[in-house]
Design an enzyme around this catalytic site. Structure first.
Site, PDB file in Angstrom:
ATOM      1  NE  ARG A  53      97.293 -42.822 -10.557  1.00  0.00           N
ATOM      2  CZ  ARG A  53      98.528 -42.303 -10.679  1.00  0.00           C
ATOM      3  NH1 ARG A  53      98.824 -41.156 -10.089  1.00  0.00           N
ATOM      4  NH2 ARG A  53      99.449 -42.910 -11.394  1.00  0.00           N
ATOM      5  CE1 TYR A 105      77.956 -46.756   6.603  1.00  0.00           C
ATOM      6  CE2 TYR A 105      80.031 -45.858   5.818  1.00  0.00           C
ATOM      7  CZ  TYR A 105      79.107 -46.887   5.857  1.00  0.00           C
ATOM      8  OH  TYR A 105      79.338 -48.031   5.153  1.00  0.00           O
ATOM      9  CG  ASP A 177      79.509 -37.044   5.556  1.00  0.00           C
ATOM     10  OD1 ASP A 177      78.627 -36.744   4.728  1.00  0.00           O
ATOM     11  OD2 ASP A 177      79.971 -38.193   5.678  1.00  0.00           O
ATOM     12  CE  LYS A 202      75.572 -43.675   1.290  1.00  0.00           C
ATOM     13  NZ  LYS A 202      75.793 -45.071   0.946  1.00  0.00           N
TER      14      LYS A 202
HETATM   15  O1  P1T Z   1      79.524 -45.796   0.928  1.00  0.00           O
HETATM   16  P1  P1T Z   1      80.394 -44.632   0.606  1.00  0.00           P
HETATM   17  O2  P1T Z   1      80.096 -43.984  -0.695  1.00  0.00           O
HETATM   18  O3  P1T Z   1      81.843 -44.946   0.782  1.00  0.00           O
HETATM   19  O4  P1T Z   1      80.027 -43.480   1.680  1.00  0.00           O
HETATM   20  C1  P1T Z   1      80.338 -43.564   3.023  1.00  0.00           C
HETATM   21  C2  P1T Z   1      79.432 -42.660   3.802  1.00  0.00           C
HETATM   22  C3  P1T Z   1      79.879 -41.409   4.176  1.00  0.00           C
HETATM   23  N1  P1T Z   1      79.097 -40.551   4.869  1.00  0.00           N
HETATM   24  C4  P1T Z   1      77.837 -40.870   5.199  1.00  0.00           C
HETATM   25  C5  P1T Z   1      77.005 -39.890   5.969  1.00  0.00           C
HETATM   26  C6  P1T Z   1      77.311 -42.106   4.827  1.00  0.00           C
HETATM   27  O5  P1T Z   1      76.037 -42.375   5.172  1.00  0.00           O
HETATM   28  C7  P1T Z   1      78.116 -43.036   4.119  1.00  0.00           C
HETATM   29  C8  P1T Z   1      77.618 -44.394   3.734  1.00  0.00           C
HETATM   30  N2  P1T Z   1      76.449 -44.776   4.402  1.00  0.00           N
HETATM   31  C9  P1T Z   1      75.785 -45.942   4.187  1.00  0.00           C
HETATM   32  C10 P1T Z   1      76.168 -46.897   3.327  1.00  0.00           C
HETATM   33  C11 P1T Z   1      74.558 -46.097   4.996  1.00  0.00           C
HETATM   34  O6  P1T Z   1      73.703 -46.950   4.679  1.00  0.00           O
HETATM   35  O7  P1T Z   1      74.411 -45.353   5.976  1.00  0.00           O
END
Ligand code: P1T
Length: 385
Positions: A53, A105, A177, A202
Site C-alpha cells: 500500500r 466530468y 485535470d 482514458k
Molecule cells: O473513471 P475514473 O478513472 O475514476 O476517472 C474519472 C474522470 C476524471 N476526469 C475526467 C476528465 C474524466 O473524464 C473522468 C471519467 N470520465 C468518464 C468516465 C467519461 O466517460 O467522461
C-alpha cells in the site's frame, strides 16, 4: 537507458522510470505481485519496500514514468481518477472553498458537491474561460482551483498560464485535470499549475482495460502531503493495472497522433453534415477558443462533441445505429465510443446546470479511436441516416 528532459517525448514514454531488471535482464518492469516484503529483523528492510500500500516497485516505475511525461518530479498512482481527485480534496479543511470549472466530468462534480460538500467544503462553479469571473470568485476562503481543459463534455479551453497567475497571486493551489489532453498535448506544470491529475483509465491506459488515476507535482511538500493521504486512505492501484499502464504509456505518443488526425477528419466531415447542427472541436476554426488551443496544445485530441439536428429521439436513434462507435461511457481507448452526456456521463449534474452548459438532449459526445478513419466516417454517416 537513462533519459533526461532533453529526450523526445516518445523516448521518455518508452524508457522513463524503467530499466532492465537487474537480476534477469527482463526488459519489461516485472509485475511485483506482492503485498509485503520480508525484513531482516524488525524494522530492517532489505530494499526500499515494506508494504505494497505504501509502495511497490511496479507502481514506482509507473509513477516515475508518468511524472517524467508531465515534466514533474513526483508521481502518485491511484485506483481511479476520482480516487486521485479525492486525495487532492483531502488537502482541504472544513470551511475552505474550491473554485471548480463549471464544465467537468459529472463524477467530479458529484464528488466535490455531494461528498466533500457534506464535510463543509464549499464548491463554487466558475467558467474558467472567463478570467474576470475567476478573479471575481476569489476570496480568503478559496484554497484550491480545479479545472479541466479541454472540458468534459463541451471542450472549452482554459488559459492555464493565466489561471495559474491568478492562483499564485492569491496563494491558492491550482490543480489541472489533464485527462483529455494527455501529457503528449499539454503539460500544465510547465504553465504554472501545482498539481496535474489524470484518469489513467482514458488515453494513458488507452485500451479500455483498466481503471486508474494519477497525480503529479513538482512541489516536494505538496507531494509529501498527497503521498501521506495515499498511504492513509489506501486507494492504490493493483499491481497488474500498473503493469498494463506501463505497457500503454510506451505507445501514448503514437496513439495520440492518430487520435488527433482521425478526430480532425471526423470533425471536418461532421461540420459539413446536413444532419448536424454544430460541431465542437478545438481544432476547428469555428471553436471559440481555437487560437488559445493552437497556442497551448500542439494537437487537439480525440474528443468531439456535436449537436445533432433534432432532440432526444434523433440522438437515441444515432447512438443505437453506430457500429464501430460503441455506445458506452468512458473515452480515450483505441476503439471509438459514442455517448449521450445528459443521460450517461453527466446525469449526476443537476438539470439546471446542464441546461446552462448546453448539455442538452441533442448533444452527443464522440471519443474518436484509431480505427481507419474512412470506416469511422462511414459509420457516422449511416447512423445519422
Ligand atoms: O473513471 P475514473 O478513472 O475514476 O476517472 C474519472 C474522470 C476524471 N476526469 C475526467 C476528465 C474524466 O473524464 C473522468 C471519467 N470520465 C468518464 C468516465 C467519461 O466517460 O467522461
Amino acid at each position: 537507458m537513462q533519459v533526461s528532459k532533453n529526450h523526445a517525448f516518445g523516448t521518455r514514454a518508452i524508457h522513463a522510470g524503467q530499466r532492465p531488471d537487474p537480476t534477469t535482464g527482463a526488459i519489461m518492469t516485472p509485475i511485483y505481485q506482492t503485498s509485503t516484503y520480508v525484513q531482516q529483523s524488525p524494522g530492517k528492510i532489505i530494499g526500499e519496500y515494506d508494504y505494497s500500500r505504501a509502495a511497490n516497485p511496479t507502481r514506482a516505475a509507473l509513477e516515475a514514468n508518468l511524472a517524467d511525461l508531465e515534466g514533474g518530479k513526483f508521481g502518485l498512482c491511484f485506483s481511479s481518477g476520482v480516487a486521485a481527485t479525492g486525495v487532492v480534496l483531502h488537502l482541504l479543511s472544513t470551511g475552505d472553498k474550491v473554485l471548480l470549472g463549471d464544465d467537468v466530468y459529472g463524477g467530479t462534480n458529484r464528488l466535490f458537491h455531494r461528498v466533500f460538500g457534506q464535510l463543509g467544503i464549499e464548491t463554487v462553479l466558475v467558467d474558467m474561460t472567463d478570467l474576470d469571473a475567476v478573479k471575481a470568485a476569489m476570496d480568503d476562503k478559496v484554497k484550491l482551483i480545479w479545472l479541466e481543459t479541454p472540458t468534459n463534455p463541451t471542450l472549452k479551453i482554459t488559459d492555464i498560464k493565466a489561471v495559474a497567475e491568478i492562483a499564485k497571486a492569491n496563494d491558492v493551489i491550482l490543480a489541472v485535470d489533464n485527462t483529455f489532453a494527455t501529457p503528449y498535448l499539454q503539460n500544465p506544470l510547465a504553465l504554472g499549475a501545482d498539481i496535474v491529475c489524470h484518469s489513467t483509465t482514458k488515453y494513458i491506459g488507452g485500451h479500455s482495460d483498466s481503471i486508474g488515476g494519477a497525480l503529479i507535482t513538482n512541489d516536494p511538500d505538496l507531494h509529501q502531503r498527497l503521498k501521506f493521504i495515499q498511504l492513509s486512505e489506501g486507494a492504490v492501484p493493483g499491481i497488474m493495472e500498473c503493469f498494463l499502464l506501463l505497457r500503454s504509456t510506451k505507445t501514448l505518443h503514437v496513439r495520440m497522433q492518430r487520435h488527433c488526425e482521425n478526430a480532425m477528419k471526423v470533425a471536418k466531415h461532421l461540420e459539413a453534415h446536413p444532419k448536424v447542427e454544430s460541431v465542437i472541436y478545438p481544432g476547428l476554426e469555428s471553436h471559440p477558443q481555437h487560437e488559445l488551443a493552437k497556442a497551448q496544445m500542439p494537437g487537439f485530441g480525440g474528443m468531439i462533441t456535436i449537436y445533432i439536428k433534432g432532440g432526444l429521439e434523433e440522438s437515441r436513434s444515432m447512438l443505437e445505429k453506430t457500429r464501430f462507435f460503441a455506445c458506452a461511457e468512458s473515452l480515450g481507448g483505441v476503439e471509438s465510443l459514442i455517448e449521450h452526456p445528459a443521460i450517461m456521463t453527466h446525469a449526476s449534474v443537476p438539470a439546471d446546470q446542464r441546461a446552462k452548459l448546453g448539455i442538452s438532449d441533442n448533444l452527443v459526445r464522440l471519443s474518436v479511436g484509431i480505427e481507419g478513419v474512412e470506416d469511422l466516417i462511414a459509420d457516422l454517416d449511416q447512423a445519422l441516416g
